[in-house]
Design a protein around this motif. Structure first.
Motif, PDB file in Angstrom:
ATOM      1  N   GLY A  13       0.831  -1.194   0.000  1.00 62.13           N
ATOM      2  CA  GLY A  13       0.000   0.000   0.000  1.00 62.13           C
ATOM      3  C   GLY A  13       0.870   1.250   0.000  1.00 62.13           C
ATOM      4  N   VAL A  14       0.836   1.994  -1.091  1.00 65.40           N
ATOM      5  CA  VAL A  14       1.539   3.277  -1.152  1.00 65.40           C
ATOM      6  C   VAL A  14       0.567   4.391  -0.774  1.00 65.40           C
ATOM      7  CG1 VAL A  14       2.906   4.840  -2.571  1.00 65.40           C
ATOM      8  CG2 VAL A  14       3.010   2.372  -2.996  1.00 65.40           C
ATOM      9  N   GLN A  15      -0.608   4.366  -1.388  1.00 61.70           N
ATOM     10  CA  GLN A  15      -1.720   5.278  -1.138  1.00 61.70           C
ATOM     11  C   GLN A  15      -1.443   6.700  -1.606  1.00 61.70           C
ATOM     12  OE1 GLN A  15      -3.237   2.894  -0.770  1.00 61.70           O
ATOM     13  NE2 GLN A  15      -2.868   1.647   1.018  1.00 61.70           N
ATOM     14  N   LYS A  26       0.702  13.607  -9.478  1.00 65.04           N
ATOM     15  CA  LYS A  26       2.100  13.376  -9.123  1.00 65.04           C
ATOM     16  C   LYS A  26       2.266  12.041  -8.406  1.00 65.04           C
ATOM     17  CE  LYS A  26       6.015  15.266  -6.539  1.00 65.04           C
ATOM     18  NZ  LYS A  26       6.288  13.969  -5.877  1.00 65.04           N
ATOM     19  N   THR A  27       1.376  11.742  -7.478  1.00 68.13           N
ATOM     20  CA  THR A  27       1.427  10.455  -6.782  1.00 68.13           C
ATOM     21  C   THR A  27       1.372   9.301  -7.773  1.00 68.13           C
ATOM     22  OG1 THR A  27       0.528  11.132  -4.629  1.00 68.13           O
ATOM     23  CG2 THR A  27       0.055   8.887  -5.328  1.00 68.13           C
ATOM     24  N   VAL A  29       4.512   6.524  -8.645  1.00 63.02           N
ATOM     25  CA  VAL A  29       4.382   5.081  -8.430  1.00 63.02           C
ATOM     26  C   VAL A  29       4.404   4.311  -9.746  1.00 63.02           C
ATOM     27  CG1 VAL A  29       2.916   3.270  -7.448  1.00 63.02           C
ATOM     28  CG2 VAL A  29       3.155   5.466  -6.270  1.00 63.02           C
ATOM     29  N   PHE A  30       3.775   4.852 -10.788  1.00 65.61           N
ATOM     30  CA  PHE A  30       3.755   4.138 -12.065  1.00 65.61           C
ATOM     31  C   PHE A  30       5.167   3.983 -12.625  1.00 65.61           C
ATOM     32  CE2 PHE A  30       3.256   3.506 -16.608  1.00 65.61           C
ATOM     33  CZ  PHE A  30       2.231   2.568 -16.654  1.00 65.61           C
ATOM     34  N   PRO A  68       2.905   9.450 -17.500  1.00 67.27           N
ATOM     35  CA  PRO A  68       2.008   8.302 -17.597  1.00 67.27           C
ATOM     36  C   PRO A  68       0.558   8.667 -17.291  1.00 67.27           C
ATOM     37  CG  PRO A  68       4.021   7.667 -16.486  1.00 67.27           C
ATOM     38  CD  PRO A  68       4.076   9.160 -16.652  1.00 67.27           C
ATOM     39  N   PHE A  69       0.347   9.487 -16.247  1.00 63.10           N
ATOM     40  CA  PHE A  69      -1.013   9.870 -15.870  1.00 63.10           C
ATOM     41  C   PHE A  69      -1.722  10.550 -17.029  1.00 63.10           C
ATOM     42  CE2 PHE A  69      -4.249  12.662 -14.086  1.00 63.10           C
ATOM     43  CZ  PHE A  69      -4.866  11.838 -13.149  1.00 63.10           C
TER      44      PHE A  69
END
Length: 585
Positions: free
Chosen positions: A286-288, A340-341, A345-346, A430-431
């Protein structure tokens, strides 16, 4: 008394650990029968099955995913079985007990929190003197008013009986996910999670757990998921269990764990990368959020730098699949911050990236302080947020569009090469790729209709073409590569437009037949060559791509060979053949 412990699982392949602990703990005083269904089963079918069992007591294990469907069952049961005692338990009803007692007049009792000992004592009173004030940890109505008895002390988990030794479960072990816990509680205090409410971590008897795992493996269990909130909180314990599972493994077995990434020691990962067979372990991390203020507000301690180290070390080892989680809608995480989150993570390229949305679970600190952050959320399960002071419903809709195509185009691994190229070469981040494509997907109303495998390719191709995406020709070439390399059999029909002309294809096959070394490598005669291979053209140099991983814009031909035995294709670049001479191009 005839006693049923029941639940509605999310899927057929799931099993419920809680009702098995109730059955094991109640024995030998009471013989509890298990009755599992799914939330997709017709309500009346569930009711009919329970009715035919003629129970005196029915206990339902309730969760955020099944509470509303369970209520439908209860309402009908009460109408046709007015004398049956209905007991609810589980995390969904252990908080706001008075709310549930008032909302559901059909029920008799709610078991609060850890239920094994409470349920057993309740059964004794139901069979005996009905002195419910003596049963610690239950809620019920008396003379029209809610009564909540004091919660009992925690069970000594080391003395818990095994929930796995039931003969009726053996035929299903190989077909379902088997859940096992070696501890209860969590050392962390994340305010969106129910585990933050229970202070401290308690462990089961380690040797009994090992005996249970051996029993499950000996009886055909294939997928075993540990439900410990932080399996690796103790380095020595995790190492001991990892070694045990490696030693006791059976062919095809998979063990899944919830891992806290930033506390994973490098020496543990080195050990796993060296000793663990490929595919034996699967980590859920879990990064969240990677927003420091957000993590501080929800009391989540996380060192993203160390978490990144863990994920990359595991990925480099190539032994363990990783599933990373994100939560959209946490405090002070606006749309740009979540972007950004997601990108943070991606970039780690986990095998699976799950994008979830904050749910205001009953009993959590975040639900209690919801007004402070301006939260609005669904009144009924799953209590998903609709907005807060920094993110509105329109932003949530947009992020849901990202989630939709993320599942289809990354987590399903239909075209990894294509997605990696688009997210690094054609879009700023990526987002942005997932967002623009997700919005386009919704505009086309594709979310309202089904899709076949080929549809995923044709729809992405349409998006790239209509939106004039940079390097779309190279992306389409990679789409073709992904499609062909992931097929088990030679496709009958192509979805792409650049079909090799028959005349050129014939000349290429003639050239291939003349290449003795290639024919020896293929191990095919001329008839088999035409039957088990096909020729395609790509907008980049196949040989350079395969050898160096680089995209060099240049038309090139390749031969795709489908093995008759296992269907695994091999793509051979045809650069070594004098194409100009053979084709006249």
């Amino acid at each position: 008394m005839k006693i049923i412990a029941s639940t509605l699982n999310a899927k057929y392949i799931h099993t419920n650990l809680a009702i098995r602990y109730l059955k094991a703990y109640a024995a030998p005083d009471f013989d509890v029968e298990l009755a599992e269904y799914t939330i997709k089963d017709p309500t009346l079918n569930i009711v009919t099955d329970l009715y035919n069992k003629k129970p005196d007591v029915i206990g339902f294990s309730c969760y955020i995913w099944n509470i509303e469907e369970t209520i439908k069952v209860i309402e009908i049961l009460r109408k046709i079985m007015p004398d049956v005692k209905i007991v609810l338990g589980g995390p969904e009803v252990s908080y706001d007990v008075i709310h549930w007692l008032k909302r559901l007049p059909e029920i008799d009792f709610i078991v609060i929190g850890e239920g094994e000992e409470t349920f057993k004592q309740l059964l004794h009173e139901l069979k005996g003197n009905m002195e419910m004030e003596n049963v610690l940890g239950i809620g019920y109505m008396r003379e029209g008013k809610p009564v909540i008895n004091p919660v009992r002390t925690k069970i000594d988990l080391r003395e818990m009986p095994s929930p796995f030794r039931f003969k009726e479960d053996i035929p299903h072990l190989s077909k379902r996910v088997i859940y096992i816990e070696t501890s209860r509680g969590c050392p962390f205090s994340c305010q969106f999670c129910l585990s933050s409410i229970e202070v401290g971590v308690r462990y089961f008897n380690r040797e009994k757990i090992k005996e249970d795992i051996r029993y499950l493996l000996d009886n055909g269990a294939k997928t075993i998921k540990f439900v410990d909130r932080t399996f690796n909180i103790s380095r020595s314990y995790a190492m001991e269990m990892f070694q045990f599972l490696i030693d006791e493994r059976r062919p095809g077995t998979v063990f899944q764990f919830e891992i806290t990434g930033d506390i994973m020691r490098p020496e543990v990962i080195d050990f796993l990368n060296k000793e663990a067979p490929e595919g034996l372990f699967r980590f859920e991390i879990g990064v969240q959020s990677t927003n420091d203020l957000t993590n501080e507000l929800v009391k989540r301690r996380q060192n993203f730098e160390k978490l990144t180290r863990t994920v990359r070390m595991v990925k480099e080892g190539g032994k363990i699949l990783q599933h990373l989680d994100l939560i959209a809608g946490l405090p002070e995480e606006d749309y740009d911050s979540f972007r950004k989150t997601f990108n943070d993570v991606f970039t780690l390229e986990p095998e699976e990236l799950q994008l979830g949305f904050l749910k205001m679970l009953r009993g959590t600190g975040l639900r209690i302080s919801a007004k402070h952050f301006g939260y609005t959320y669904m009144d009924y399960s799953p209590y998903e947020i609709l907005g807060n002071n920094v993110i509105d419903f329109e932003d949530i809709i947009r992020i849901k569009q990202v989630e939709d195509v993320l599942e289809k185009y990354w987590n399903d691994h239909r075209m990894d090469r294509t997605v990696k190229f688009l997210t690094t070469k054609s879009f700023e981040t990526p987002f942005d790729f997932f967002q623009e494509f997700g919005t386009y997907w919704e505009e086309q109303n594709w979310s309202r209709i089904g899709h076949q495998l080929e549809d995923l390719f044709t729809r992405l191709k349409q998006f790239l073409s209509e939106k004039s995406i940079e390097h779309s020709d190279l992306a389409e070439g990679l789409m073709k590569y992904d499609y062909l390399i992931n097929r088990r059999y030679k496709p009958r029909k192509a979805w792409w437009g650049d079909i090799v002309e028959r005349k050129i294809r014939s000349k290429l096959y003639e050239a291939i037949i003349e290449e003795a070394h290639l024919m020896r490598q293929l191990n095919l005669n001329e008839r088999e060559l035409y039957k088990h291979t096909q020729i395609e053209i790509f907008p980049f140099c196949i040989q350079t791509y395969q050898q160096e991983g680089k995209i060099m814009p240049q038309s090139s031909y390749a031969l795709i060979h489908y093995e008759p035995t296992d269907g695994s294709p091999t793509i051979y670049p045809l650069d070594s053949i004098n194409i100009q001479k053979k084709t006249g191009s």
